[in-house]
Design a protein around this motif. Structure first.
Motif, short mmCIF file in Angstrom:
data_model
loop_
_atom_site.label_atom_id
_atom_site.label_comp_id
_atom_site.label_asym_id
_atom_site.label_seq_id
_atom_site.Cartn_x
_atom_site.Cartn_y
_atom_site.Cartn_z
N ALA A 9 0.65 -1.29 -0.09
CA ALA A 9 -0.30 -0.12 0.05
C ALA A 9 0.83 1.09 -0.06
CB ALA A 9 -1.11 -0.22 1.36
N TYR A 10 2.48 1.20 0.16
CA TYR A 10 3.25 1.97 0.14
C TYR A 10 3.87 1.96 -1.29
CZ TYR A 10 0.31 2.84 4.67
OH TYR A 10 -0.46 2.56 5.59
N GLY A 11 4.73 2.82 -1.07
CA GLY A 11 6.18 2.28 -2.07
C GLY A 11 5.78 3.53 -3.25
N ASP A 12 7.09 2.75 -4.55
CA ASP A 12 6.87 3.98 -5.82
C ASP A 12 5.08 3.16 -6.42
OD1 ASP A 12 9.33 4.73 -5.43
OD2 ASP A 12 10.30 3.64 -6.30
N GLU A 13 5.01 2.14 -6.73
CA GLU A 13 3.78 1.21 -7.34
C GLU A 13 2.48 1.69 -7.18
OE1 GLU A 13 0.70 -1.37 -8.33
OE2 GLU A 13 2.05 -1.36 -6.66
N ALA A 14 2.97 2.34 -5.50
CA ALA A 14 1.44 2.55 -4.88
C ALA A 14 1.01 4.20 -4.98
CB ALA A 14 1.11 2.38 -3.10
N ALA A 15 2.42 5.02 -4.72
CA ALA A 15 2.53 5.68 -5.36
C ALA A 15 2.02 5.98 -6.49
CB ALA A 15 3.78 7.02 -5.57
N ALA A 16 2.30 5.62 -7.98
CA ALA A 16 1.95 5.90 -9.16
C ALA A 16 0.36 6.07 -9.59
CB ALA A 16 3.14 5.03 -10.27
N ILE A 17 0.51 4.60 -8.84
CA ILE A 17 -1.38 4.39 -9.33
C ILE A 17 -1.87 5.45 -8.60
CG2 ILE A 17 -3.62 2.95 -8.38
CD1 ILE A 17 -1.51 0.40 -9.27
N LEU A 18 -1.92 6.15 -6.84
CA LEU A 18 -2.33 6.64 -6.47
C LEU A 18 -2.77 7.45 -7.53
CD1 LEU A 18 -1.36 6.21 -2.69
CD2 LEU A 18 -4.03 6.09 -3.74
N SER A 19 -1.01 8.51 -7.81
CA SER A 19 -1.11 9.80 -8.90
C SER A 19 -2.16 10.08 -10.37
CB SER A 19 0.52 9.54 -9.23
OG SER A 19 0.69 8.78 -10.16
N HIS A 20 -2.44 8.61 -9.90
CA HIS A 20 -3.88 8.92 -11.44
C HIS A 20 -4.82 9.67 -10.60
CE1 HIS A 20 -0.83 6.43 -13.35
NE2 HIS A 20 -1.14 6.70 -14.31
N ALA A 29 4.95 4.11 5.54
CA ALA A 29 4.14 3.75 6.00
C ALA A 29 4.11 4.14 7.87
CB ALA A 29 4.37 1.84 6.54
N LYS A 30 5.79 4.48 8.28
CA LYS A 30 5.98 5.43 9.03
C LYS A 30 5.35 6.92 9.36
CE LYS A 30 9.90 6.79 11.29
NZ LYS A 30 11.72 7.29 11.43
N GLN A 31 5.27 7.83 8.45
CA GLN A 31 4.87 8.56 9.00
C GLN A 31 3.33 8.92 8.49
OE1 GLN A 31 5.39 10.69 4.61
NE2 GLN A 31 6.58 11.66 5.64
N HIS A 32 2.93 7.25 8.63
CA HIS A 32 1.54 7.25 8.35
C HIS A 32 1.39 6.76 9.68
CE1 HIS A 32 -2.39 5.35 6.80
NE2 HIS A 32 -3.26 5.90 8.06
N ARG A 33 1.93 5.68 10.62
CA ARG A 33 1.44 5.30 11.92
C ARG A 33 1.72 6.11 12.37
NH1 ARG A 33 1.05 1.40 14.46
NH2 ARG A 33 2.37 0.66 16.25
N GLU A 34 3.10 6.99 12.43
CA GLU A 34 3.10 7.92 13.32
C GLU A 34 1.66 9.58 13.31
OE1 GLU A 34 6.10 10.48 11.71
OE2 GLU A 34 7.88 9.03 12.66
N MET A 35 0.91 9.72 12.51
CA MET A 35 -0.50 10.69 12.34
C MET A 35 -1.74 9.80 13.21
SD MET A 35 -0.92 10.89 8.07
CE MET A 35 -2.72 11.49 8.32
N ALA A 36 -1.17 8.85 12.44
CA ALA A 36 -2.24 7.59 13.18
C ALA A 36 -2.42 7.65 14.73
CB ALA A 36 -2.31 6.22 12.98
N VAL A 37 -1.41 7.31 15.64
CA VAL A 37 -0.57 7.84 16.49
C VAL A 37 -1.35 9.18 17.45
CG1 VAL A 37 0.43 7.51 18.28
CG2 VAL A 37 0.64 6.10 16.89
N LYS A 38 -1.29 9.78 17.17
CA LYS A 38 -1.59 11.34 17.49
C LYS A 38 -2.75 10.90 17.24
CE LYS A 38 2.87 14.22 15.88
NZ LYS A 38 3.07 15.02 15.31
N ALA A 39 -3.65 10.57 16.00
CA ALA A 39 -5.27 11.40 16.09
C ALA A 39 -5.48 9.90 16.91
CB ALA A 39 -6.01 10.89 14.22
N GLY A 40 -5.45 9.10 17.51
CA GLY A 40 -5.63 7.99 18.16
C GLY A 40 -5.73 8.40 20.06
N LEU A 41 -4.80 8.98 20.38
CA LEU A 41 -4.36 10.05 21.38
C LEU A 41 -5.10 10.80 21.92
CD1 LEU A 41 -0.62 10.26 21.52
CD2 LEU A 41 -2.27 8.67 23.46
N ARG A 42 -5.67 11.56 20.29
CA ARG A 42 -6.68 12.59 20.28
C ARG A 42 -8.00 12.81 20.49
NH1 ARG A 42 -3.54 15.28 16.57
NH2 ARG A 42 -5.32 14.25 14.88
N HIS A 43 -8.21 11.40 19.97
CA HIS A 43 -9.91 10.65 20.16
C HIS A 43 -9.91 9.55 21.51
CE1 HIS A 43 -10.05 10.16 15.17
NE2 HIS A 43 -10.40 11.26 16.20
N SER A 44 -9.26 9.63 21.89
CA SER A 44 -8.95 8.98 23.27
C SER A 44 -9.43 10.52 24.38
CB SER A 44 -8.22 7.89 23.43
OG SER A 44 -6.67 9.31 23.65
#
Length: 714
Positions: free
Chosen positions: A35-46, A104-119
């Motif tokens: 779900a991350y990386g060059d191949e996923a980025a190419a598809i999302l960029s379309h 994936a690392k950036q995504h986990r960082e933002m999801a952790v922050k969001a989870g803390l705010r929601h709690s």
């Protein structure tokens, strides 16, 4: 929803944040890496511009959410500006998830922050999981926009949203673990002799644990006929020469005074209305307090000893019943601690003497292993037993809760060896099922001990066919050498069960990488089912994750027939708990198994409203998950007719009424409409929310009915 606050790197929240990120694979779990990386980025960029789609989806989502009672009690605490900011922030969050450059690392960082705010703002896991419906809607819209690899796009976005949801659920589990740890730290202060020292230390622990989120924590009491309370960080209660700035203690707050004299908790989740007194509104406004709680501290005789006051910078902090219950437990723990100060010195002497005596019993190998069956509810067979150590002092049997705290590392390993030898001897001489034994938690960080363990087990006569190992989730780290040692154990044939899953700080995604053969759901989640269905979705999620990985899933804490029926009404779980059998000596286990009608199902299920609701929720989840791939195989005619559902006919037989029958009919009608819209290729987000609303209505009706049928304590 709130402006970001600067975090102390040594603060508790920062430590939670770091713990959820440290040692986490920067590329993400292997099964999500595509779900991350060059191949996923190419598809999302379309993708063409997603702004309008995201804005519309978020706007519709919040329109629907305002009709959800569980969400409304949170949203009403926001100002109009905060609510608009929340929607803008949600849109931006979703845009970031869909960004081609997101790692994936950036995504986990933002999801952790969001989870803390929601709690922090009282968002329940139920409301959190409902957002996945909006995500599904977005996925369908995005796929229709992309003519290049629409199915691959759907897969990428689905995986990213799943990663986001799982990470936030992990944060919720971590917050509960952090609360439990804080409670234990205060509990450990109970031996303090000086009451003021005890209060000072308790205050320091609470301030350290919650200083990122609270404006102040303090204690209050009636002294010399005048009600006095201090609300500030780090100020010793009752110290008149130390005044908080601003002088909140000098304010006369009618609400707090009235709650004190009524001996009841005061919970304020918003200051957006004029029903509160001017002194309270002004004082809280000056200090940026958005929610306030005052809890009576009771002594051992349940008399008011004082009060604990906690002010939070987030609105809605005290909405969640678990948060209310937690702070009342903290208040009562401190109150009872004050009540036993005068006897603490004597108690400490007794504890020391008991600890020395327990160690002496271990040296004399006065250990008796008790065995608790683990049962498959469908077949009724005892598939495994867990061995639990007891100390034997003449005729007295001493439970582990009394002696384990007196043991150090060497004693715990000696206990493991003594218990293992007894298990091996017992299983050789008796016709007993395979047996699991708990690995000492502290040994899980000893690489050398773990590396020697396969040879050590073999030298003692253990075989993988008879012996399996249980390791605590909270004792596990992500050290690669530990994983290697566990893989070696598994390759030697030993089954490994991950114990107390959900209560520890580890990642649920570890289930994909650890060499475990099964998980045991922490009993606190299972026990709660006899009171409400708050954790039902979480338990079913754990079961599904285990099933996807081919792991056994055991529910601990099955202590009532209601829980048996609830979890027996779905597939994929094995049971352990007092409702089936208590831990017992080997001879008693043999006798029990001969009388327990081995091979007879615990069913039929469901036989109560508990099981009926659980099975229907499970069916709902299965249909929802299957619509994307097998919607054409689902019969609209069957779905829209609730009378044809096998669960409908039994409603009156298990205590249901006409209101439950009608809610069930409506749920089926929405099922059918929803499925038909999916078959026609349309986006049914609003109808999905209607289905969720029906689910909540049905849950409320059933919980009310069960509460009415529950025997009175008086």
């Amino acid at each position: 929803m709130m402006t970001n606050n600067t975090r102390d790197e040594n603060s508790a929240t920062a430590q939670i944040y770091s713990s959820l990120l440290d040692d986490h694979d920067s590329e993400g779990p292997y099964y999500l890496r595509s779900a991350y990386g060059d191949e996923a980025a190419a598809i999302l960029s379309h993708l063409s511009s997603t702004h309008e789609l995201l804005d519309d989806s978020v706007e519709r989502f919040y329109q629907i959410l305002t009709s959800n009672p569980a969400a409304t009690v949170i949203l009403i605490n926001l100002t109009a500006d905060e609510f608009n900011h929340l929607k803008v922030a949600q849109t931006q969050y979703l845009k970031t998830i869909l960004s081609p450059s997101l790692t994936a690392k950036q995504h986990r960082e933002m999801a952790v922050k969001a989870g803390l705010r929601h709690s922090h703002v009282g968002v329940s896991t139920e409301v959190l999981t409902e957002s996945f419906g909006m995500y599904k809607d977005i996925i369908h819209g995005l796929a229709s926009e992309c003519s290049n690899c629409p199915e691959r796009l759907r897969e990428i976005v689905t995986q990213r949203f799943q990663y986001d949801m799982i990470t936030q659920i992990e944060v919720y589990a971590w917050v509960q673990k952090h609360r439990f740890d804080t409670y234990q730290r205060i509990e450990a202060l109970e031996h303090t002799i000086n009451p003021l020292d005890f209060l000072q230390h308790a205050l320091e622990i609470l301030v350290e644990a919650y200083k990122d989120d609270v404006i102040g924590i303090g204690f209050g009491a009636v002294r010399n006929g005048n009600f006095r309370y201090l609300l500030t960080q780090g100020v010793l209660p009752f110290a008149a020469e130390q005044q908080p700035k601003p002088d909140f203690a000098a304010c006369v707050i009618p609400e707090i005074q009235q709650a004190w004299f009524d001996e009841s908790a005061l919970l304020i989740n918003t200051f957006n209305h004029d029903t509160l007194s001017a002194p309270l509104r002004h004082a809280c406004h000056d200090l940026n307090i958005r929610s306030l709680g005052m809890f009576i501290m009771h002594d051992l005789h349940n008399a008011p000893k004082g009060c604990l006051i906690m002010a939070n910078r987030y609105p809605g902090y005290f909405i969640d019943e678990r948060t209310q219950h937690y702070w009342q437990q903290i208040a009562d723990l401190i109150g009872s601690g004050l009540d036993v100060m005068e006897r603490s010195g004597e108690r400490r002497k007794h504890r020391l003497a008991d600890g020395l005596h327990f160690r002496q019993l271990l040296l004399q190998q006065k250990v008796e292993m008790y065995y608790q069956p683990i049962i498959d509810p469908v077949s009724g067979r005892t598939v495994k037993v867990e061995a639990l150590a007891r100390l034997k002092d003449n005729e007295r049997i001493i439970a582990p809760g009394l002696f384990l705290s007196a043991f150090g590392s060497s004693q715990l390993r000696d206990l493991f060896d003594v218990g293992l030898l007894q298990i091996i001897e017992t299983t050789q001489n008796a016709n007993l099922p395979p047996c699991s034994i708990n690995v000492p938690p502290e040994a899980m960080s000893d690489i050398a001990w773990l590396n020697r363990l396969p040879v050590h087990l073999a030298s003692m006569g253990a075989t993988p066919q008879r012996i399996s190992l249980e390791i605590l989730e909270s004792a596990l780290s992500d050290d690669k050498q530990i994983k290697t040692a566990l893989h070696t154990l598994k390759e030697a044939g030993y089954s490994i069960l991950l114990d107390d899953v959900g209560a520890g700080e580890s990642s649920l995604l570890r289930l994909a990488t650890l060499p475990v053969t099964g998980i045991k759901i922490d009993q606190s989640f299972v026990r709660s089912l006899q009171h409400n269905f708050e954790y039902l979705d979480f338990i079913l999620t754990l079961r599904s994750l285990a099933a996807q990985r081919g792991l056994k899933c055991i529910a601990e804490g099955v202590e009532t027939d209601a829980i048996v029926d609830t979890l027996g009404s779905v597939n994929g779980l094995q049971f352990q708990g007092y409702a089936l059998a208590r831990p017992m000596p080997a001879l008693a286990l043999e006798s029990w198994m001969s009388r327990a009608e081995e091979g007879k199902s615990l069913g039929p299920f469901p036989r109560s409203l508990y099981g009926w609701y659980c099975r229907h929720v499970d069916r709902f989840i299965c249909i929802r998950n299957g619509l994307d791939v097998i919607s054409d195989l689902i019969s609209i005619e069957f779905l829209q007719d609730a009378e044809r559902c096998p669960l409908h006919a039994i409603i009156p037989m298990i205590g249901g009424d006409k209101h439950i029958e009608e809610a069930h009919r409506q749920w089926h009608a929405n099922y059918a409409k929803f499925t038909q819209m999916v078959q026609n290729g349309t986006r049914p987000a609003e109808l999905w929310q209607a289905m969720e609303t029906c689910k909540l209505e049905l849950r409320s009706l059933i919980e009310t009915q069960l509460s009415a049928n529950r025997p009175s304590k008086h």
